[in-house]
Design an enzyme around this catalytic site. Structure first.
Site, PDB file in Angstrom:
ATOM      1  N   ASP A  48       0.824  -1.206   0.000  1.00 34.98           N
ATOM      2  CA  ASP A  48       0.000   0.000   0.000  1.00 34.98           C
ATOM      3  C   ASP A  48       0.864   1.264   0.000  1.00 34.98           C
ATOM      4  O   ASP A  48       0.568   2.222  -0.701  1.00 34.98           O
ATOM      5  CB  ASP A  48      -0.919   0.009   1.219  1.00 34.98           C
ATOM      6  N   ASP A 193      15.640  21.567  -3.657  1.00 31.84           N
ATOM      7  CA  ASP A 193      14.734  20.751  -4.490  1.00 31.84           C
ATOM      8  C   ASP A 193      15.346  20.439  -5.862  1.00 31.84           C
ATOM      9  O   ASP A 193      15.626  21.344  -6.639  1.00 31.84           O
ATOM     10  CB  ASP A 193      13.432  21.537  -4.671  1.00 31.84           C
ATOM     11  N   HIS A 366       7.650  22.567  -9.478  1.00 34.01           N
ATOM     12  CA  HIS A 366       9.045  22.590  -9.028  1.00 34.01           C
ATOM     13  C   HIS A 366       9.891  23.516  -9.907  1.00 34.01           C
ATOM     14  O   HIS A 366       9.607  23.701 -11.086  1.00 34.01           O
ATOM     15  CB  HIS A 366       9.634  21.179  -9.071  1.00 34.01           C
ATOM     16  N   HIS A 388      15.193  15.765  -2.653  1.00 34.53           N
ATOM     17  CA  HIS A 388      13.987  15.432  -3.420  1.00 34.53           C
ATOM     18  C   HIS A 388      14.354  15.079  -4.858  1.00 34.53           C
ATOM     19  O   HIS A 388      14.271  15.932  -5.752  1.00 34.53           O
ATOM     20  CB  HIS A 388      12.981  16.593  -3.468  1.00 34.53           C
ATOM     21  N   ASP A 441       1.513  -2.843   4.365  1.00 37.52           N
ATOM     22  CA  ASP A 441       0.577  -3.665   3.600  1.00 37.52           C
ATOM     23  C   ASP A 441      -0.585  -3.975   4.525  1.00 37.52           C
ATOM     24  O   ASP A 441      -0.437  -4.737   5.479  1.00 37.52           O
ATOM     25  CB  ASP A 441       1.273  -4.954   3.139  1.00 37.52           C
TER      26      ASP A 441
END
Lengths: 551, 551
Positions: A48, A193, A366, A388, A441
């Protein structure tokens, strides 16, 4: 004498997209910036979510003084509940981020125990050896912030996700003035970033999307259906503004969109004219030319509102020939197939579909290369890391920093688990801490590992065969014909013949057995014989599971 | 009186990318254009290939007069062996296409039975009611052709994959002159490549890639490693030309690249200076600054040469710090993650990586909007369909055709299985023929269906639990503790406790059983109880397989 070094320790988000979490450590004090989730990649079957590993923090949980969140996107806040369950630590963030965190904490029933504080841009929070100052940045969600982390060695500029947008539709500009002030002294470290470092030039302003959406909605002959990221509140505001101009009512559908719109209205981030917004249950009562639907599904998520509409299974919205569907979003890498499949289905249902290849209905959130250069020039950092991004982004960002004159030994491409140590003598890599993927999960956190995933991949590729034999304990003979079942191996027409073949192989394999039976040996032999037979017949390798019962 | 209608029947490639196959039918005669494969999508677990369904042809195989192949790409020729196994029919194609077909036929041991003829552009082949004329087109493989299908009702222009490239590096121009001649009378139908209809303007010439590759190779300080599509012979030629200019030797690795380069040399499509090309086994004996490696792996295929290099498992090539790796290709949709993962791994190994976001080292092989308009203006068709594309491409292409004045009732967006009927009165949809996906998995063709795939998806998502109980026939009691196994469900640390729980649930479920036992009922009850227990514990739904043995 020099004091301790600053240690910079990424636990997630450096070398991958998502799951952002960075530690800054000085002496006994640690602060964390962001605690995000990553959405599972294709081969993480059944998983998940992926969250950061916090083994390093758990060695001495009391050292963690505070968590700072830069903005409310899932890849920056989604794993916070999992951290707070282990370490109850104060959390600091801006107001909208807090609203999104609260939703998340309620889902995990942590809303009463969590200690979450709202900080305005410009305010500073003391946390051990650190003074952490928030500064405003533009990004694809309101209230995004970067951090100026004042340490005894100097200031760290941690941008978080950002871009420069001089004409934002809502929300704030990136605070270039404050960054310029930092630059007078020069920053100790710029952590910036890297997501769009591959792109030359500048990222366009959100303003061009407003104009494009206005044109599309103004020209639409029937209903308009717009999907975007549920957190992209400014985009929702644009649609509401256009709805007002063209005298349409707005209907919101999809759980996360409904929740976020409600929360953003309550906190005053969305300006909605009275009586304009209605429940999607009332949609049928309004003429198509007077309605706009805002919904989830920008990434083709299988259970989202737009996917249901595309497949004809949405409870309240059926696609018609005059509908205009706008995807005000780009597919996140890995989601392309799902998104384009939805577009195709919407066309099949007769809709006109507008997406980014056809009109500028989305811009990135971005900074591109020229924006990154501006920030570096402004803050004049002594050291540099990209944050990132996948590994190539971090490398390219380091090269970009060096183009602006940063010395090679001062610019780093570090990834999750690397420890970057900075003191008055310079910066250097100083070992590693654990920073593996932790899989969520269902209710399980960390109980699915790469072995489980390998087994799932095996089952997924060729299915399985179960062989049950019951053997007479004394005589070592089959007491009945072997029972054979298959799943995910072969279709119903071919199955009977294939399974007959397996039964013959099993019977033949056991035919020679006499006397003291080595059950492990029998199982291995059965497995090998059956697997070989099936491979010869089909060139497939299903999982073969032999079960022996002594009678 | 009017004669029969022309029937246009796509069996693949219209509404999806790949698996191209089109039938043209007039009276009793049918010809097929292309017989391609599609590579499996993410959810087609374990599938090797997807090929067109030929049920319609098999109803009267003798009606199929001939197969025409436009060019040698897998999505146009890859399923030919599967068709020829069912119907032995003459095949017509250009010379390089024949070379690629031969490789394929040998793999399937069909080289002696197949009846493959080489046709030059400009030549015409009679096939029943059809006269099929090949015309040259530019595409990302030499010897690509379009077809002028002369029928009693007029000419069909079937472009195949194409673009306009006025400065191709090798291979031919798209034959605008011949298309202009067709336009004097006007074509009956234009069936045109829709793959890049979303792109405005013109597709750049292959020439800009030549210049870009020359710059990169000229500037490289160490070894250069170039990957591209194995069939993109012109790109390989560019690398060889640059190698000659910069005095480097060329080493080829990866099975399909080695095969294609050899075949292209034998047929005279590759010009290689003497002694320049060597086996990759000899690579270590040459200085890095004097070598170029050309390899497979442009799509991140897991067993390809480049992926092995990226992962440090290639037998002959280890990535060094001075290596320059060039990806002269774009990821095909769906392959993005694999490709970018390779790029990241190459960066981690220290290489410099050049890909299309950083320099123009690849151009598309398909026509953009302005090129499509030129062809339509030239051939002046009475009717129009887009071919080769997902559904949105076909719709957008229809709209583009209408922008140039085509009437709405003459332009169609038809998809696999649709029958388009054209006669002197016009064109119309006229029913459907079967055109489902046929899955190839190992040796099996068509034996894996959507139910098998659903089972595989279930196994992939949460794994499985097998429960074996042996029960005394008379007393209906367990003769021993239930045996429980799991695969792909939970990690080794958590497994024992979880399986203990399942054993308790099973024992409890059977505790109440007495007298005449309904085995099906018992199995269903066991399945439900165990599934419920596991869902409560984990929120996962593994496949539960109860096996009951009577003793």
């Amino acid at each position: 004498m020099s004091g301790p070094a600053l240690r910079v320790i990424p636990l997630g988000g450096l070398g991958e997209i998502g799951r952002n979490m960075m530690l800054y450590e000085y002496g006994d004090d640690i602060i964390a910036v962001d605690v995000g989730v990553m959405f599972p990649e294709e081969e993480m079957l059944g998983i998940d979510l992926v969250i950061p590993e916090i083994t390093y923090l758990m060695q001495a949980p009391q050292r963690l003084r505070a968590v700072f969140l830069t903005h409310g996107h899932e890849d920056h806040i989604g794993a916070l509940p999992f951290l707070l369950k282990e370490i109850n630590v104060p959390v600091y963030c801006t107001r909208l981020t807090r609203g999104l965190v609260d939703v998340k904490l309620r889902e995990h029933r942590l809303q009463h125990d969590a200690d979450v504080h709202v900080v305005e841009p410009g305010e500073t929070v003391a946390a051990g050896a650190f003074d952490v100052e928030f500064f405003a940045v533009s990004h694809s969600i309101p209230d995004a912030a970067g951090l100026l982390i004042h340490t005894p060695l100097g200031v760290v500029v941690h941008t978080g996700d950002f871009k420069l947008d001089h004409t934002p539709v809502m929300g704030q500009h990136t605070d270039l003035t404050r960054l310029g002030e930092i630059g007078r002294e020069g920053a100790l470290l710029l952590a910036m970033d890297s997501t769009y470092v591959e792109y030359e030039g500048y990222t366009p302003s959100e303003q061009i999307v407003a104009e494009s959406l206005d044109r599309v909605i103004g020209a639409a002959e029937g209903r308009v259906i717009v999907t975007t990221f549920a957190s992209l509140i400014s985009r929702v505001q644009m649609v509401i503004d256009a709805a007002e101009r063209y005298n349409r009512r707005v209907f919101v559908t999809g759980r996360s969109m409904v929740n976020n719109v409600q929360m953003a209205r309550e906190l005053g981030y969305l300006r909605v004219p009275a009586n304009m917004m209605m429940s999607v249950r009332e949609l049928a009562e309004h003429p198509a030319t007077r309605t706009i639907v805002i919904c989830t599904g920008s990434q083709g998520e299988p259970t989202s509102a737009l996917t249901r509409m595309a497949n004809g299974t949405h409870q309240h919205v059926t696609i018609h020939r005059d509908d205009t569907v706008v995807l005000s979003s780009n597919p996140v890498p890995g989601n392309e197939m799902l998104v384009y499949r939805n577009i195709d289905s919407l066309y099949r249902a007769g809709a006109r579909v507008i997406y980014n290849r056809l009109a500028p209905v989305h811009v990135r959130g971005h900074a591109s290369q020229e924006e990154l250069k501006i920030i570096q020039r402004l803050v004049r950092p002594r050291h540099f890391i990209g944050i990132h991004g996948e590994y190539r982004h971090l490398v390219l960002h380091r090269l970009l920093a060096m183009q602006l004159g940063m010395a090679a030994e001062d610019a780093f491409a570090i990834t999750d688990g690397d420890v970057l140590e900075i003191d008055e003598d310079g910066a250097r890599l100083a070992g590693r801490v654990p920073a593996e993927y932790v899989y969520v999960d269902g209710l399980g956190v960390g109980d699915v590992d790469h072995i489980v995933l390998r087994d799932r991949a095996h089952l997924a590729s060729d299915g399985m065969i179960v062989v049950v034999v019951s053997v007479d304990r004394q005589r070592g003979e089959l007491t009945r014909p072997p029972e054979v079942m298959s799943h995910g191996f072969v279709g119903p027409e071919e199955e009977p013949e294939m399974l007959d073949g397996v039964r013959r192989v099993v019977a033949a394999a056991l035919g020679g057995e006499r006397h003291p039976i080595d059950w492990t040996g029998v199982r291995e032999a059965l497995k090998d014989e059956v697997a070989r037979y099936l491979y010869e017949q089909t060139r497939r390798r299903p999982l073969v599971l032999p079960i022996t019962v002594e009678v």
